[in-house]
Design a protein around this motif. Structure first.
Motif, PDB file in Angstrom:
ATOM      1  N   LEU A 162     -14.498   8.022  -2.750  1.00 49.39           N
ATOM      2  CA  LEU A 162     -14.180   7.058  -1.707  1.00 49.39           C
ATOM      3  C   LEU A 162     -15.420   6.319  -1.216  1.00 49.39           C
ATOM      4  O   LEU A 162     -15.392   5.695  -0.159  1.00 49.39           O
ATOM      5  CB  LEU A 162     -13.492   7.768  -0.530  1.00 49.39           C
ATOM      6  CG  LEU A 162     -12.251   8.592  -0.888  1.00 49.39           C
ATOM      7  CD1 LEU A 162     -11.688   9.275   0.362  1.00 49.39           C
ATOM      8  CD2 LEU A 162     -11.197   7.737  -1.557  1.00 49.39           C
ATOM      9  N   LEU A 216      -3.194   3.059  -0.027  1.00 53.84           N
ATOM     10  CA  LEU A 216      -3.778   2.409  -1.200  1.00 53.84           C
ATOM     11  C   LEU A 216      -2.726   1.625  -1.969  1.00 53.84           C
ATOM     12  O   LEU A 216      -1.550   2.004  -1.994  1.00 53.84           O
ATOM     13  CB  LEU A 216      -4.377   3.456  -2.152  1.00 53.84           C
ATOM     14  CG  LEU A 216      -5.419   4.415  -1.588  1.00 53.84           C
ATOM     15  CD1 LEU A 216      -5.667   5.540  -2.584  1.00 53.84           C
ATOM     16  CD2 LEU A 216      -6.703   3.670  -1.303  1.00 53.84           C
ATOM     17  N   ARG A 217      -3.184   0.563  -2.629  1.00 58.00           N
ATOM     18  CA  ARG A 217      -2.358  -0.089  -3.634  1.00 58.00           C
ATOM     19  C   ARG A 217      -2.672   0.535  -4.989  1.00 58.00           C
ATOM     20  O   ARG A 217      -3.850   0.802  -5.286  1.00 58.00           O
ATOM     21  CB  ARG A 217      -2.630  -1.598  -3.677  1.00 58.00           C
ATOM     22  CG  ARG A 217      -2.162  -2.322  -2.427  1.00 58.00           C
ATOM     23  CD  ARG A 217      -2.337  -3.834  -2.549  1.00 58.00           C
ATOM     24  NE  ARG A 217      -1.827  -4.491  -1.354  1.00 58.00           N
ATOM     25  CZ  ARG A 217      -2.544  -4.740  -0.258  1.00 58.00           C
ATOM     26  NH1 ARG A 217      -3.839  -4.405  -0.231  1.00 58.00           N
ATOM     27  NH2 ARG A 217      -1.994  -5.311   0.795  1.00 58.00           N
ATOM     28  N   LEU A 273     -15.392   2.616  -0.031  1.00 55.84           N
ATOM     29  CA  LEU A 273     -14.766   2.221   1.230  1.00 55.84           C
ATOM     30  C   LEU A 273     -15.821   2.087   2.320  1.00 55.84           C
ATOM     31  O   LEU A 273     -16.723   2.916   2.418  1.00 55.84           O
ATOM     32  CB  LEU A 273     -13.712   3.258   1.651  1.00 55.84           C
ATOM     33  CG  LEU A 273     -12.551   3.480   0.690  1.00 55.84           C
ATOM     34  CD1 LEU A 273     -11.581   4.507   1.268  1.00 55.84           C
ATOM     35  CD2 LEU A 273     -11.822   2.181   0.390  1.00 55.84           C
ATOM     36  N   VAL A 290     -11.564   4.904  -5.788  1.00 55.15           N
ATOM     37  CA  VAL A 290     -10.806   4.019  -4.921  1.00 55.15           C
ATOM     38  C   VAL A 290     -11.637   2.777  -4.618  1.00 55.15           C
ATOM     39  O   VAL A 290     -12.759   2.879  -4.118  1.00 55.15           O
ATOM     40  CB  VAL A 290     -10.416   4.742  -3.614  1.00 55.15           C
ATOM     41  CG1 VAL A 290      -9.775   3.769  -2.632  1.00 55.15           C
ATOM     42  CG2 VAL A 290      -9.455   5.892  -3.926  1.00 55.15           C
ATOM     43  N   GLY A 350      -8.849   0.157   0.386  1.00 50.29           N
ATOM     44  CA  GLY A 350      -7.744   0.844   1.042  1.00 50.29           C
ATOM     45  C   GLY A 350      -7.841   0.671   2.542  1.00 50.29           C
ATOM     46  O   GLY A 350      -8.807   0.102   3.064  1.00 50.29           O
ATOM     47  N   LEU A 378       0.860  -1.181   0.000  1.00 51.15           N
ATOM     48  CA  LEU A 378       0.000   0.000   0.000  1.00 51.15           C
ATOM     49  C   LEU A 378       0.899   1.234   0.000  1.00 51.15           C
ATOM     50  O   LEU A 378       1.135   1.884   1.018  1.00 51.15           O
ATOM     51  CB  LEU A 378      -0.944   0.001   1.218  1.00 51.15           C
ATOM     52  CG  LEU A 378      -2.172  -0.903   1.075  1.00 51.15           C
ATOM     53  CD1 LEU A 378      -1.809  -2.349   1.397  1.00 51.15           C
ATOM     54  CD2 LEU A 378      -3.296  -0.452   1.984  1.00 51.15           C
ATOM     55  N   ASP A 399      -5.675  -0.670  -6.824  1.00 54.77           N
ATOM     56  CA  ASP A 399      -7.005  -0.421  -6.274  1.00 54.77           C
ATOM     57  C   ASP A 399      -7.507   0.990  -6.575  1.00 54.77           C
ATOM     58  O   ASP A 399      -8.451   1.470  -5.951  1.00 54.77           O
ATOM     59  CB  ASP A 399      -6.997  -0.662  -4.756  1.00 54.77           C
ATOM     60  CG  ASP A 399      -6.849  -2.132  -4.407  1.00 54.77           C
ATOM     61  OD1 ASP A 399      -7.314  -2.963  -5.214  1.00 54.77           O
ATOM     62  OD2 ASP A 399      -6.273  -2.448  -3.357  1.00 54.77           O
ATOM     63  N   ILE A 400      -6.871   1.657  -7.534  1.00 49.66           N
ATOM     64  CA  ILE A 400      -7.275   3.004  -7.941  1.00 49.66           C
ATOM     65  C   ILE A 400      -7.671   2.957  -9.411  1.00 49.66           C
ATOM     66  O   ILE A 400      -6.881   2.513 -10.252  1.00 49.66           O
ATOM     67  CB  ILE A 400      -6.125   4.014  -7.748  1.00 49.66           C
ATOM     68  CG1 ILE A 400      -5.647   3.990  -6.288  1.00 49.66           C
ATOM     69  CG2 ILE A 400      -6.557   5.416  -8.144  1.00 49.66           C
ATOM     70  CD1 ILE A 400      -4.338   4.713  -6.071  1.00 49.66           C
TER      71      ILE A 400
END
Length: 366
Positions: free
Chosen positions: A259, A276-277, A262, A337, A340, A239, A280-281
């Motif tokens: 977001l 975040l990775r 999430l 996103v 996360g 991340l 994952d965006i």
């Protein structure tokens, strides 16, 4: 039966290598000690093996204090990174070695030793190598012999210190799958040290993430991957994108980011950091979005994208190349996103008002 470690501490001169380790390993478990160099993994393994002693704490196996027992009395199998095979001995003699040096009262007869070695040669799929010497073997074959030698004494606990570190990538992958099969068949309690996340996650029942002589998190690989417990674990497991956000009523908010995917978090209102990775965006073209693509590069299968806003917030994303065909440099993009992890603290963004998901993002959702 279980291995119990309590408040274990170890210092070398002025360096505190272990800082109060607590861990229980159940019978038949395969545990990975995962962490960077200097995190204390190998020191902990050596103390379990009886090759080093702690300055404080307790270590017991099935209720028996192991700190009053020698390495031989603990009946530990140890596999080193660089095999440590005897070069003047054949494969057969290397595997038999641990049995031949047992105290006379515990030592099996020659016929029983030979039968044990034959069984292990077949079990480890190296029976055709019995009369070869280590110099005549590949790295993967040597590691199988080292494992056979460790297993011959029927160890209470099997310890492996970076067992595949000296091998090339393809051999490591093959041996990982093979070792998991060996473990499942033999049922030996096993602890192995690695700094390789993929290796730990593929092999272990539980992963113990260590850093600076402490355990940061213990859990099932998927649990640790999806829910890192500390910022260190988040960074160590990839991340690498860190974004300042504001928590309001359990929701993270940051200008220009969607977001809404999430989950609500039980965190106090105020500044926080979102980890975040890049995968994952999701960047989505949107002419009204505050972020613009500043860099874009293809690796063949993946696109690596950098997006920045006017406040110099820089976010790296990664996506399958075929899904990013519409992305261009200097293009405005909205950032959705997918997943996360949020930790409280950090400077709050200046303009963290709630942001409704842009139309382009809403239409892109399944």
């Amino acid at each position: 039966m279980s291995l119990a470690i309590s408040h274990l501490a170890r210092r070398f001169d002025t360096t505190q290598v272990l800082r109060g380790i607590d861990l229980t390993v159940g019978k038949g478990e395969l545990i990975a000690l995962l962490g960077p160099s200097g995190s204390g993994k190998t020191t902990l393994l050596r103390i379990i093996a009886g090759l080093d002693w702690p300055d404080a704490g307790a270590l017991s196996f099935n209720g028996t204090d192991w700190l009053v027992k020698s390495a031989a009395e603990r009946r530990i199998g140890f596999v080193f990174q660089h095999y440590a095979l005897f070069p003047h001995m054949t494969v057969r003699d290397n595997i038999a070695f641990g049995l031949t040096v047992l105290p006379r009262a515990d030592r099996p007869g020659k016929a029983q030793i030979a039968a044990t070695v034959d069984r292990l040669l077949a079990f480890l799929q190296i029976d055709g190598l019995a009369d070869r010497y280590p110099a005549e073997l590949s790295g993967g074959q040597r590691q199988r012999v080292a494992l056979g030698r460790a297993m011959a004494i029927e160890p209470r606990v099997l310890l492996l210190d970076e067992p595949f570190g000296a091998l090339d990538a393809q051999v490591r992958r093959d041996l990982r799958r093979w070792l998991r099969g060996v473990h499942d068949s033999a049922g030996t309690t096993t602890i192995f040290v690695t700094h390789d996340q993929e290796e730990a996650f593929e092999l272990a029942d539980r992963v113990v993430v260590m850093n600076g002589g402490v355990i940061e998190q213990t859990g099932h690989p998927d649990e640790i991957y999806d829910h890192p417990a500390t910022p260190f674990v988040a960074r160590f497991l990839g991340l690498t994108v860190e974004v300042p956000v504001t928590i309001r009523s359990g929701r993270a908010q940051a200008a220009g980011l969607d977001l809404t995917a999430l989950p609500r978090r039980a965190l106090p209102d105020g500044p926080a950091t979102l980890f975040l990775r890049p995968a994952d965006i999701q960047p989505v073209p949107d002419p009204a979005a505050p972020f613009r693509v500043t860099e874009i590069a293809s690796t063949g299968a993946l696109l690596r994208i950098v997006a920045e806003n006017a406040a110099a917030c820089r976010i790296e994303a990664e996506m399958p190349r075929r899904q990013g065909r519409d992305l261009r440099k200097d293009q405005p993009v909205a950032l959705r996103v997918i997943a996360g992890q949020i930790f409280p603290g950090g400077a709050a963004p200046a303009d963290a008002a709630p942001v409704e998901a842009p139309k382009a993002l809403k239409e892109s959702r399944p």
